[in-house]
Design an enzyme around this catalytic site. Structure first.
Site, short mmCIF file in Angstrom:
data_model
loop_
_atom_site.label_atom_id
_atom_site.label_comp_id
_atom_site.label_asym_id
_atom_site.label_seq_id
_atom_site.Cartn_x
_atom_site.Cartn_y
_atom_site.Cartn_z
N HIS A 30 0.85 -1.19 0.00
CA HIS A 30 0.00 0.00 0.00
C HIS A 30 0.89 1.24 0.00
O HIS A 30 2.14 1.11 -0.04
CB HIS A 30 -0.95 -0.02 1.21
CG HIS A 30 -0.25 -0.29 2.51
ND1 HIS A 30 0.65 0.58 3.07
CD2 HIS A 30 -0.29 -1.36 3.35
CE1 HIS A 30 1.11 0.09 4.20
NE2 HIS A 30 0.57 -1.09 4.39
N HIS A 33 4.03 1.28 2.19
CA HIS A 33 5.21 0.58 1.68
C HIS A 33 5.90 1.42 0.59
O HIS A 33 7.13 1.51 0.54
CB HIS A 33 4.80 -0.75 1.04
CG HIS A 33 4.27 -1.77 2.00
ND1 HIS A 33 2.96 -2.18 1.99
CD2 HIS A 33 4.88 -2.45 2.99
CE1 HIS A 33 2.79 -3.09 2.93
NE2 HIS A 33 3.93 -3.28 3.55
N LYS A 146 7.67 3.12 11.28
CA LYS A 146 7.47 3.29 12.73
C LYS A 146 6.13 2.71 13.19
O LYS A 146 5.87 2.62 14.37
CB LYS A 146 7.50 4.78 13.09
CG LYS A 146 8.89 5.35 13.24
CD LYS A 146 8.79 6.68 13.93
CE LYS A 146 10.09 7.43 13.83
NZ LYS A 146 9.98 8.78 14.41
N ASP A 148 5.21 -0.25 13.11
CA ASP A 148 5.60 -1.42 13.90
C ASP A 148 6.76 -1.00 14.79
O ASP A 148 7.91 -1.39 14.58
CB ASP A 148 5.98 -2.57 12.97
CG ASP A 148 4.80 -3.01 12.13
OD1 ASP A 148 3.87 -3.60 12.68
OD2 ASP A 148 4.78 -2.71 10.92
N VAL A 174 2.65 6.11 7.70
CA VAL A 174 1.83 6.77 6.68
C VAL A 174 0.37 6.49 7.04
O VAL A 174 0.00 5.36 7.37
CB VAL A 174 2.17 6.23 5.27
CG1 VAL A 174 1.31 6.91 4.21
CG2 VAL A 174 3.65 6.47 4.98
O1 PAF Z 1 6.89 -5.66 8.89
C1 PAF Z 1 6.79 -6.63 8.13
O2 PAF Z 1 6.15 -6.57 7.09
C2 PAF Z 1 7.47 -7.95 8.54
O3 PAF Z 1 7.42 -8.15 9.90
C3 PAF Z 1 8.89 -8.08 8.00
C4 PAF Z 1 9.82 -7.03 8.58
C5 PAF Z 1 8.88 -7.95 6.48
C6 PAF Z 1 9.47 -9.45 8.36
O4 PAF Z 1 8.70 -10.48 7.81
#
Ligand code: PAF
Length: 280
Positions: A30, A33, A146, A148, A174
């Site tokens: 999305h 990303h 951020k 996560d 975002v």
């Molecule tokens: O944040 C994510 O999408 C996942 O935890 C990651 C860092 C790609 C690891 O699988």
């Protein structure tokens, strides 16, 4: 833009590159990303994105089987955006050719709290795959969102403790116009829940204002916010005001002396579990 599925092809594409910037993802891309990919360009060249739904970080009752897998659409988005040079999209056998017995276990004071408490094994799964992806891509810099927040801290700590030569860059969350943090799991929200979902961020902002106005009763603020969400039909896992530097509970003195804090939240709305956070 090249799409490669094997480590061997990936290494061929990246041979001789001195400043690879890497964005690991689980796909279903999305705008959040895509912002990470754009940011990656400012930190390195070429940019490599990985798309891999990592079984190891899902609990037995979680959504590994149903996690949205949209490789073709993802590749198209990346191609349209022109920020990425190589997409690494391995299948499971490529990254886990045998049972993954060596794992990276984060320290319990970071890995077993908050998300780790509600998703046992999650950060072990994340750390293990991130280390493996770093070994495959060998980036000089990697970008993490951020949203996560705890994952970002786990990865940072892992790199520091293993002295991995990868610089970790944090990217702001975002959000949709109404404040909802973009997430691949937002697709699970019903229309009605999608309207309610921004309330989580609104509550985090309310906590921010209360702290800015000088309130110091951390537990009371957390409990009142939990109650508000419960009354609106959410099932909160945690609303937690923590120190930014280590996610520990701040003392009263630290709150009074304006220690940098972060408020983190995880709550279910219908069957969708949302997480969000706000730095204070
Ligand atoms: O944040 C994510 O999408 C996942 O935890 C990651 C860092 C790609 C690891 O699988």
């Amino acid at each position: 833009m090249k799409v490669v599925h094997s480590i061997h092809e990936l290494r061929d594409q990246l041979r001789g590159q001195l400043r690879v910037a890497f964005v690991p993802t689980m796909g279903n891309l999305h705008a959040g990303h895509l912002a990470l990919m754009k940011a990656a360009r400012q930190h390195g060249d070429p940019v490599v994105a990985s798309i891999f739904v990592n079984r190891l970080q899902f609990g037995p009752n979680e959504d590994f089987a149903s996690y949205p897998r949209t490789l073709e659409r993802d590749v198209q988005k990346l191609a349209d955006n022109r920020d990425v040079y190589v997409v690494f999209a391995p299948n499971e056998l490529e990254l886990y050719p045998e049972p993954q017995k060596f794992r990276v276990e984060p320290p319990s004071d970071l890995g077993d709290i908050l998300e780790g408490q509600y998703r046992p094994g999650f950060f072990e799964g994340v750390s293990t795959i991130v280390l493996k992806l770093f070994a495959c891509v060998q980036p000089q810099v990697a970008i993490f969102g951020k949203k996560d927040y705890q994952q970002l801290m786990v990865v940072r700590n892992m790199c520091r403790q293993f002295q991995l030569p990868v610089e970790i860059i944090a990217h702001e969350t975002v959000r949709a116009e109404d404040g909802l943090a973009l997430s691949s799991r937002n697709v699970y929200l019903s229309d009605k829940d999608r309207l309610e979902a921004p309330k989580l961020y609104a509550e985090l902002q309310r906590i921010q204002s209360r702290l800015h106005l000088g309130e110091t009763a951390r537990e009371q603020i957390e409990q009142e916010t939990t109650q508000v969400l419960l009354e609106r039909g959410w099932q909160p896992d945690y609303i937690a005001i923590r120190r930014q530097r280590d996610l520990c509970v701040p003392t009263l003195e630290e709150i009074i002396s304006k220690e940098p804090l972060v408020v983190l939240a995880a709550a279910k709305l219908g069957s969708t579990r949302l997480i969000d956070n706000l730095e204070i």
